[in-house]
Design a protein around this motif. Structure first.
Motif, PDB file in Angstrom:
ATOM      1  N   THR A   1       0.842  -1.197   0.000  1.00  0.00           N
ATOM      2  CA  THR A   1       0.000   0.000   0.000  1.00  0.00           C
ATOM      3  C   THR A   1       0.876   1.246   0.000  1.00  0.00           C
ATOM      4  N   TYR A   2       0.259   2.357  -0.338  1.00  0.00           N
ATOM      5  CA  TYR A   2       0.894   3.666  -0.134  1.00  0.00           C
ATOM      6  C   TYR A   2       0.222   4.327   1.049  1.00  0.00           C
ATOM      7  N   ASP A   3       1.031   5.014   1.874  1.00  0.00           N
ATOM      8  CA  ASP A   3       0.449   5.738   2.996  1.00  0.00           C
ATOM      9  C   ASP A   3       0.019   7.135   2.547  1.00  0.00           C
ATOM     10  N   MET A   4      -0.437   7.945   3.475  1.00  0.00           N
ATOM     11  CA  MET A   4      -0.956   9.279   3.139  1.00  0.00           C
ATOM     12  C   MET A   4       0.112  10.204   2.569  1.00  0.00           C
ATOM     13  N   PHE A   5       1.373   9.859   2.748  1.00  0.00           N
ATOM     14  CA  PHE A   5       2.469  10.675   2.224  1.00  0.00           C
ATOM     15  C   PHE A   5       3.031  10.114   0.922  1.00  0.00           C
TER      16      PHE A   5
ATOM     17  N   LYS B   1       4.366   7.106   0.675  1.00  0.00           N
ATOM     18  CA  LYS B   1       5.472   6.188   0.981  1.00  0.00           C
ATOM     19  C   LYS B   1       4.996   4.749   0.810  1.00  0.00           C
ATOM     20  N   ALA B   2       5.791   3.949   0.110  1.00  0.00           N
ATOM     21  CA  ALA B   2       5.464   2.539  -0.102  1.00  0.00           C
ATOM     22  C   ALA B   2       5.596   1.763   1.205  1.00  0.00           C
ATOM     23  N   ASN B   3       4.653   0.869   1.433  1.00  0.00           N
ATOM     24  CA  ASN B   3       4.656   0.040   2.626  1.00  0.00           C
ATOM     25  C   ASN B   3       4.200  -1.372   2.250  1.00  0.00           C
ATOM     26  N   VAL B   4       4.748  -2.368   2.931  1.00  0.00           N
ATOM     27  CA  VAL B   4       4.272  -3.737   2.795  1.00  0.00           C
ATOM     28  C   VAL B   4       4.131  -4.348   4.182  1.00  0.00           C
ATOM     29  N   MET B   5       3.178  -5.247   4.307  1.00  0.00           N
ATOM     30  CA  MET B   5       3.021  -6.001   5.553  1.00  0.00           C
ATOM     31  C   MET B   5       2.736  -7.453   5.209  1.00  0.00           C
ATOM     32  N   THR B   6       3.173  -8.340   6.066  1.00  0.00           N
ATOM     33  CA  THR B   6       2.906  -9.758   5.870  1.00  0.00           C
ATOM     34  C   THR B   6       1.499 -10.080   6.348  1.00  0.00           C
ATOM     35  N   ALA B   7       0.789 -10.862   5.544  1.00  0.00           N
ATOM     36  CA  ALA B   7      -0.559 -11.300   5.911  1.00  0.00           C
ATOM     37  C   ALA B   7      -0.710 -12.772   5.546  1.00  0.00           C
TER      38      ALA B   7
ATOM     39  N   ALA C   1      -6.945   0.497  -2.874  1.00  0.00           N
ATOM     40  CA  ALA C   1      -6.104  -0.331  -3.739  1.00  0.00           C
ATOM     41  C   ALA C   1      -5.039  -1.008  -2.887  1.00  0.00           C
ATOM     42  N   PHE C   2      -4.577  -2.160  -3.367  1.00  0.00           N
ATOM     43  CA  PHE C   2      -3.473  -2.851  -2.717  1.00  0.00           C
ATOM     44  C   PHE C   2      -2.892  -3.853  -3.698  1.00  0.00           C
TER      45      PHE C   2
END
Length: 190
Positions: free
Chosen positions: A21-25, A27-33, A65-66
């Motif tokens: 995902t992208y945050d409000m700024f 910035k690219a982010n990923v998390m394990t699910a 989106a993701f």
């Protein structure tokens, strides 16, 4: 005889996916699910469940989106780290020395080094208690050519995806057992 072990969030196998995902700024982010799977064939959709407390939850709600990056066994340490650290506190992708790539079809990033990525637009979400399930329509799938078979389809043997066990362990896949929609007919008289 079977023994009752109670109601638990336990099913085998579960995936080890990276939700991008992208945050409000921006910035690219990923998390394990691990709580997810294909949930519809037409349109092709995938479901993934996240807790509201995650940084990615708010990002998906805001951006609608993701992506789902499917890591190979070579990236088990990075996959685990992405589930430990929070994108609020650290740029996880940079910290692991990996490359964020902006999807060209949805507003979400994916990890270049992972062999398969599903690019999804959010079409529905609903609360299930501790988790919210996000349903994403798969708009496109990107695959490294190195994991495609002779027909141009992803090969599970070449991808070597990581499997998560609810007992908090990671595994690789086992051996080929048989062809779906075929092996069940072997030995059955017509």
């Amino acid at each position: 005889m079977k023994k009752s072990i109670g109601a638990k969030s336990l099913a085998y196998p579960t995936p080890a996916w990276l939700v991008g995902t992208y945050d409000m700024f921006g910035k690219a982010n990923v998390m394990t699910a691990a709580w997810g799977g294909i949930c519809c064939s037409d349109p092709p959709c995938i479901a993934v469940s996240l807790r509201k407390a995650t940084y990615s939850y708010a990002n998906i709600m805001e951006k609608e989106a993701f992506t789902i990056s499917i890591p190979s066994e070579d990236y088990v340490k990075e996959t685990d780290y992405f589930g430990i650290a929070s994108g609020k506190d650290v740029d996880k992708i940079e910290k692991m020395g990996l490359t964020p790539v902006k999807s060209d079809v949805v507003y979400a990033p994916y990890v270049e080094e992972f062999p398969i990525v599903l690019e999804c637009k959010l079409i529905q979400s609903f609360e299930l208690g501790l988790h919210t399930q996000f349903i994403g329509e798969i708009v496109d799938i990107k695959a490294d050519e190195s994991v495609l078979d002779e027909k141009g389809n992803p090969s599970i043997e070449k991808i070597r995806p990581i499997i998560y066990s609810p007992e908090r362990s990671y595994y690789g896949l086992g051996e080929f057992l048989g062809k779906a929609f075929s092996i069940g007919m072997e030995g059955i008289e017509k």
